[in-house]
Scaffold this motif. Structure first.
Motif, PDB file in Angstrom:
ATOM      1  N   ARG A   6     -18.806  23.584  26.031  1.00 50.48           N
ATOM      2  CA  ARG A   6     -19.688  22.955  26.326  1.00 50.48           C
ATOM      3  C   ARG A   6     -19.997  21.967  27.547  1.00 50.48           C
ATOM      4  O   ARG A   6     -19.623  20.812  27.209  1.00 50.48           O
ATOM      5  N   GLN A   8     -21.258  19.446  29.618  1.00 50.64           N
ATOM      6  CA  GLN A   8     -23.076  18.208  30.528  1.00 50.64           C
ATOM      7  C   GLN A   8     -22.636  17.614  32.161  1.00 50.64           C
ATOM      8  O   GLN A   8     -21.430  17.941  32.924  1.00 50.64           O
ATOM      9  N   VAL A  36     -29.127  23.676  26.608  1.00 52.99           N
ATOM     10  CA  VAL A  36     -29.423  23.116  24.907  1.00 52.99           C
ATOM     11  C   VAL A  36     -30.299  22.041  25.460  1.00 52.99           C
ATOM     12  O   VAL A  36     -31.013  21.766  24.112  1.00 52.99           O
ATOM     13  N   ILE A  44     -27.729  19.813  29.549  1.00 52.12           N
ATOM     14  CA  ILE A  44     -26.404  19.975  28.926  1.00 52.12           C
ATOM     15  C   ILE A  44     -26.297  21.194  28.221  1.00 52.12           C
ATOM     16  O   ILE A  44     -27.112  22.342  27.991  1.00 52.12           O
ATOM     17  N   ASP A  45     -25.276  22.573  28.865  1.00 50.44           N
ATOM     18  CA  ASP A  45     -25.467  23.328  28.852  1.00 50.44           C
ATOM     19  C   ASP A  45     -24.085  24.221  27.860  1.00 50.44           C
ATOM     20  O   ASP A  45     -23.048  23.725  27.770  1.00 50.44           O
ATOM     21  N   ASP A  46     -24.391  25.198  27.585  1.00 50.28           N
ATOM     22  CA  ASP A  46     -22.739  25.986  26.113  1.00 50.28           C
ATOM     23  C   ASP A  46     -22.880  27.545  27.745  1.00 50.28           C
ATOM     24  O   ASP A  46     -23.694  27.870  27.282  1.00 50.28           O
ATOM     25  N   ASP A  73     -17.896  18.792  26.740  1.00 45.24           N
ATOM     26  CA  ASP A  73     -18.134  17.855  25.405  1.00 45.24           C
ATOM     27  C   ASP A  73     -16.747  18.442  24.487  1.00 45.24           C
ATOM     28  O   ASP A  73     -16.032  18.056  23.545  1.00 45.24           O
ATOM     29  N   GLU A 200     -31.250  20.971  19.828  1.00 40.49           N
ATOM     30  CA  GLU A 200     -30.551  21.725  18.619  1.00 40.49           C
ATOM     31  C   GLU A 200     -31.486  21.996  17.261  1.00 40.49           C
ATOM     32  O   GLU A 200     -31.776  23.182  16.887  1.00 40.49           O
TER      33      GLU A 200
END
Length: 217
Positions: A6, A8, A36, A44-46, A73, A200
């Motif tokens: 994850r 940022q 996300v 914020i990416d997964d 993160d 989420e």
């Protein structure tokens, strides 16, 4: 081996591409990307990535954070590639067999929101009872839940006394949402994180609201 990382990062063109390039330079293969949350100039990416044998997961952090403005993160092992947009398929599956709907939902929801496990609890005397759980849910059960019944979806503090010790030891991040009524609650856990973001939790509440219409009382 696959990992969920994850990140940022500044929400500007080219940043995610730069992260992908940096990960590629250490031999990491990006399998999927899920946005996300976005806001205030940040995203914020997964990322689910596959790392070559012999490479340590710490190299993912070093590579990603080599891009200006990027912070990692969390990094954790990840089993398989999951479709994070299969809400409709899950609802349809529940509608086809409402009697088993609670079990189907509990097993399916971790795959949608990238959680490790899920349980549904209901009232029993002055306490709570586990109604159903996903196959990966811990055997240790909550003896008490001061937040129960629950009126709205929320993040739960995984360090509070009601949380089983084994969950705390694993650094389990927790979120919960009512499932049609305050005394039927879905709890999802992420051992080792990352924390649940507001987007989420909202997604979880929305999905629970749809599914509750299909489930029998």
């Amino acid at each position: 081996m696959s990992f969920l990382i994850r990140v940022q990062l500044p929400d500007r063109p080219g940043t995610l591409g730069a992260v992908a390039t940096a990960l590629g330079e250490i031999g990491a293969d990006i399998l999927s990307v899920d946005v996300v949350e976005r806001g205030a100039g940040l995203a914020i990416d997964d990322l689910v990535v596959e790392l070559p044998s012999g490479r340590l997961p710490d190299t993912l952090i070093t590579a990603a954070e080599s891009v200006e403005g990027v912070e990692v993160d969390a990094v954790r092992p990840y089993a398989g590639i999951l479709d994070t947009h299969r809400e409709l398929e899950l609802v349809e599956e529940i509608a086809d067999d409402p009697r088993k709907g609670l079990e189907i939902f509990t097993e399916g929801v971790p795959k949608i929101i990238r959680a490790g496990w899920a349980v549904v609890v209901g009232p029993e005397g002055t306490g709570i009872n586990r109604l159903t759980s996903s196959s990966a849910a811990p055997e240790t059960r909550m003896a008490d839940a001061p937040w129960f019944p629950l009126e709205r979806a929320t993040v739960l503090d995984g360090e509070e006394e009601w949380v089983p010790e084994t969950w705390r030891e694993l650094g389990t991040e927790l979120a919960a949402t009512p499932l049609g009524k305050p005394d039927r609650v879905l709890v999802v856990g992420r051992p080792g994180g990352p924390m649940f973001r507001a987007a989420e939790v909202a997604r979880l509440a929305h999905l629970a609201g749809i599914v509750a219409v299909v489930l029998p009382d």
